[in-house]
Design an enzyme around this catalytic site. Sequence first.
Site, mmCIF file in Angstrom:
data_model
loop_
_atom_site.group_PDB
_atom_site.id
_atom_site.type_symbol
_atom_site.label_atom_id
_atom_site.label_comp_id
_atom_site.label_asym_id
_atom_site.label_seq_id
_atom_site.Cartn_x
_atom_site.Cartn_y
_atom_site.Cartn_z
ATOM 1 N N GLY A 45 -7.745 4.555 10.304
ATOM 2 C CA GLY A 45 -8.596 3.392 9.945
ATOM 3 C C GLY A 45 -8.662 2.785 8.861
ATOM 4 O O GLY A 45 -9.306 1.817 8.732
ATOM 5 N N THR A 46 -7.875 3.484 7.863
ATOM 6 C CA THR A 46 -8.003 3.083 6.467
ATOM 7 C C THR A 46 -7.475 1.592 6.297
ATOM 8 O O THR A 46 -7.742 0.680 5.512
ATOM 9 C CB THR A 46 -7.208 3.799 5.601
ATOM 10 O OG1 THR A 46 -5.865 4.133 6.078
ATOM 11 C CG2 THR A 46 -8.039 5.188 5.340
ATOM 12 N N GLY A 47 -6.288 1.303 7.176
ATOM 13 C CA GLY A 47 -5.688 0.050 6.914
ATOM 14 C C GLY A 47 -6.463 -1.117 7.545
ATOM 15 O O GLY A 47 -6.584 -1.976 7.089
ATOM 16 N N CYS A 48 -7.291 -0.909 8.763
ATOM 17 C CA CYS A 48 -8.177 -1.680 9.279
ATOM 18 C C CYS A 48 -9.037 -2.095 8.297
ATOM 19 O O CYS A 48 -9.667 -3.403 7.854
ATOM 20 C CB CYS A 48 -8.674 -1.386 10.578
ATOM 21 S SG CYS A 48 -7.612 -0.648 11.696
ATOM 22 N N THR A 100 -8.336 9.754 7.299
ATOM 23 C CA THR A 100 -7.881 8.578 6.970
ATOM 24 C C THR A 100 -7.592 7.676 8.110
ATOM 25 O O THR A 100 -6.689 6.484 8.132
ATOM 26 C CB THR A 100 -6.514 8.680 6.241
ATOM 27 O OG1 THR A 100 -5.434 9.620 6.850
ATOM 28 C CG2 THR A 100 -6.714 9.327 4.837
ATOM 29 N N LYS A 127 0.762 -1.200 -0.064
ATOM 30 C CA LYS A 127 -0.016 0.091 0.023
ATOM 31 C C LYS A 127 0.975 1.115 -0.167
ATOM 32 O O LYS A 127 1.890 1.458 0.866
ATOM 33 C CB LYS A 127 -0.915 0.071 1.404
ATOM 34 C CG LYS A 127 -1.658 -1.041 1.747
ATOM 35 C CD LYS A 127 -2.602 -1.219 2.770
ATOM 36 C CE LYS A 127 -1.558 -1.128 3.891
ATOM 37 N NZ LYS A 127 -2.354 -0.945 5.332
HETATM 38 N N1 LIG Z 1 -5.260 10.040 1.072
HETATM 39 C C1 LIG Z 1 -5.728 8.739 0.416
HETATM 40 N N2 LIG Z 1 -6.492 8.858 -0.627
HETATM 41 C C2 LIG Z 1 -6.949 7.647 -1.135
HETATM 42 N N3 LIG Z 1 -6.707 6.382 -0.739
HETATM 43 C C3 LIG Z 1 -6.079 6.291 0.491
HETATM 44 C C4 LIG Z 1 -5.719 7.503 1.025
HETATM 45 N N4 LIG Z 1 -5.068 7.249 2.332
HETATM 46 C C5 LIG Z 1 -5.263 5.939 2.325
HETATM 47 N N5 LIG Z 1 -5.863 5.359 1.432
HETATM 48 C C6 LIG Z 1 -6.473 4.133 1.042
HETATM 49 O O1 LIG Z 1 -6.381 3.359 2.249
HETATM 50 C C7 LIG Z 1 -5.308 2.173 2.276
HETATM 51 C C8 LIG Z 1 -4.706 1.802 3.494
HETATM 52 O O2 LIG Z 1 -4.033 3.202 4.110
HETATM 53 P P1 LIG Z 1 -2.624 3.253 4.610
HETATM 54 O O3 LIG Z 1 -1.439 2.830 3.715
HETATM 55 O O4 LIG Z 1 -2.411 4.664 4.934
HETATM 56 O O5 LIG Z 1 -3.006 2.193 5.653
HETATM 57 P P2 LIG Z 1 -2.377 2.138 7.080
HETATM 58 O O6 LIG Z 1 -1.389 3.113 7.459
HETATM 59 O O7 LIG Z 1 -2.171 0.589 7.533
HETATM 60 O O8 LIG Z 1 -3.820 2.670 7.892
HETATM 61 P P3 LIG Z 1 -4.169 2.921 9.491
HETATM 62 O O9 LIG Z 1 -2.963 2.712 10.134
HETATM 63 O O10 LIG Z 1 -4.325 4.571 9.449
HETATM 64 O O11 LIG Z 1 -5.377 2.144 9.777
HETATM 65 C C9 LIG Z 1 -4.482 2.688 1.289
HETATM 66 O O12 LIG Z 1 -3.622 1.356 0.639
HETATM 67 C C10 LIG Z 1 -5.567 3.103 0.060
HETATM 68 O O13 LIG Z 1 -6.179 2.466 -0.515
HETATM 69 C C1 LIG Z 2 -7.517 -0.585 17.757
HETATM 70 C C2 LIG Z 2 -6.863 -0.086 16.583
HETATM 71 N N1 LIG Z 2 -6.178 -0.830 15.655
HETATM 72 C C3 LIG Z 2 -5.434 -0.314 14.491
HETATM 73 C C4 LIG Z 2 -5.256 1.084 14.535
HETATM 74 C C5 LIG Z 2 -4.525 1.520 13.342
HETATM 75 O O1 LIG Z 2 -5.602 2.758 12.712
HETATM 76 C C6 LIG Z 2 -6.045 1.951 15.758
HETATM 77 N N2 LIG Z 2 -5.826 3.235 15.514
HETATM 78 N N3 LIG Z 2 -6.503 1.076 16.639
#
Ligand SMILES: Nc1ncnc2c1ncn2[C@@H]1O[C@H](COP(=O)(O)OP(=O)(O)OP(=O)(O)O)[C@@H](O)[C@H]1O
Ligand SMILES: Cc1ncc(CO)c(N)n1
Length: 567
Positions: free
Chosen positions: A228-231, A226, A193
């Site tokens: 919780g986007t990863g979750c 953004t 990502k």
């Molecule tokens: N600004 C953005 N615009 C479009 N898509 C985004 C953006 N930020 C995140 N994403 C989408 O969300 C997905 C996960 O984002 P990211 O790589 O930031 O994950 P993460 O750091 O694991 O997230 P988090 O820890 O905040 O839950 C990305 O792969 C993409 O699909």
């Molecule tokens: C509980 C939990 N899991 C994952 C993340 C990452 O976004 C968060 N902020 N909190």
Amino acid sequence: MTSSCPTQFPPSSTLPAAASVPRVLSIAGTDPTGGAGTAADLKSITAAGGYGMSVVTALVAQNTHGVRDLHVPPAEFLAAQLRAVSDDVTLDAVKTGMLGTTEFIATVVAWLDDVRPAILVVDPVMIATSGDRLLQPEAEQAMVAFCRRATVVTPNIDELAVLTGSPRATTEDEALEQAARWSEETGVAVVVKTGHLDTLTVTNTWLSPDGSRIAVPSTRVDTTSTHGTGCSLSSALATRLGRGDSPADALAWATDWLHESITHGAALRVGSGHGPVDHGHRARRLQAAASSAPWIMPDAVPHLLETPADLGAPQAGDHGRNVTVPAPAVAPPGPWTAALWAAGAEITAAIADSDFVRALVDGSLPQHAFAFYLAQDALYLNGYARALAALAARSTDPDAQVYWSQAATGALTEEAELHRGWLGSADHTGAPPAPSPVTAAYTTFLLATALGEDRAVGVAAVLPCFWLYAQVGAALPAVPAGHPYSAWLDTYRDPGFVTATEQALAQLESEMAAASPAVRAAAARAFLTACRHELEFFDQALRLEPGGGAALLATETDRPELAGSAR
Ligand SMILES: Nc1ncnc2c1ncn2[C@@H]1O[C@H](COP(=O)(O)OP(=O)(O)OP(=O)(O)O)[C@@H](O)[C@H]1O
Ligand SMILES: Cc1ncc(CO)c(N)n1
């Protein structure tokens, strides 16, 4: 004690096999503001079409600004929760998020040894977007080892560096290279990502151990929503995989859905820090599209229109917004068309504001949606040409006869251009494209109106296709080089189309002036109905699942630079 409760239920294996609604378990920490962790997972699983279940690892006192406190229950209690679920429920997919400690990871490992779900998506949560630690430093190596058990892992750039024992990647190529090495060594797929890199496009790439790659790019949304986007991505991915989707379809669905959710996150107005995404936006959009409420209410247009003023103020319709009348890009030539423009203002504004037009302009429209739109447009143009030809046949004025005949020819020429320059001749099943319900309803309405109603009503019905299309075209900004749909957007700027719209408007103005008050009212209703068909026509492409009936484009790669001739 919960942990000593006997297993008196039928074993999961005796229950019916996978339902079409996949049963998905999230193992994660909490977020009381609902944007990340278990709450995000359950919302995402639901949005992706699954039945969500939740085992809580740690209780986290956090909000959109960061983590304040953590409460970590005993590992035995985590084990008890896991057992309570798996003793009773067959799992189609498991997703893990915050596991927190080495002991918790070991507990989940022991449980997995027993349960062995078909799909395990591991989001190796280490540090939150806010910078707060969600995994104890001494647990990092246990998490790295745990990732080896996954079907697919979804690390962000920093987590990928820890996972692969490399320095933090600074480019997408570096990240892909790190992931490829690790995937080949471990036999586990990785979704790379690039959200944390400074790129205009955010790309999610599924890397398989055999080296094959599936890239799903999307435009970066300029937002702070953004959290919780990863979750959310990993839960949606687990759900679509658990449902039996291919990695390509699952990743495309999850990425496109998340993009829509991120785009609309800020409008939720939840918190003043990094806000959550709107997990429910797509569901609400689809729910609105499924409404069976009549498009044009009986009192929207009076039964008799003696003067243009009788048409009254813009109708609030089912969107219920206050409407400012947008300035028409092609000016109405007289009072009747001016009144019609005002009456249709809300629908015109809704088209300009639609997710479809926004995504087409910012390039985030998924390729399958674009291909579907073009194929439906070709089918539509064929029906439209027949309606225009019907108006030619019904006209007595020589100029009108020539105009409608030429318009019919123009629509057929456009259809041929679409086939020659843009579309493949069949979809992935080998079948020629079929009209969607929306396309069929629109063309059927046009033909029935042009053939069966007074001629003025038919003319009013065909006008929005000219006028609203010209409106969209006039509002298009210049797009940067490399935009996936720039060649198509150029086709909207054709000056010949504006001339044709002016002529159609002149036809309607004189038809309305000459018509009876009752026919004018019917014409106004037909005009508003056609405006609404236009909105539906644009929107329908965003109601399609990847792989769900989209035609192929002439040039077929992952969201290609489209080659095509202007129409
Ligand atoms: N600004 C953005 N615009 C479009 N898509 C985004 C953006 N930020 C995140 N994403 C989408 O969300 C997905 C996960 O984002 P990211 O790589 O930031 O994950 P993460 O750091 O694991 O997230 P988090 O820890 O905040 O839950 C990305 O792969 C993409 O699909
Ligand atoms: C509980 C939990 N899991 C994952 C993340 C990452 O976004 C968060 N902020 N909190």
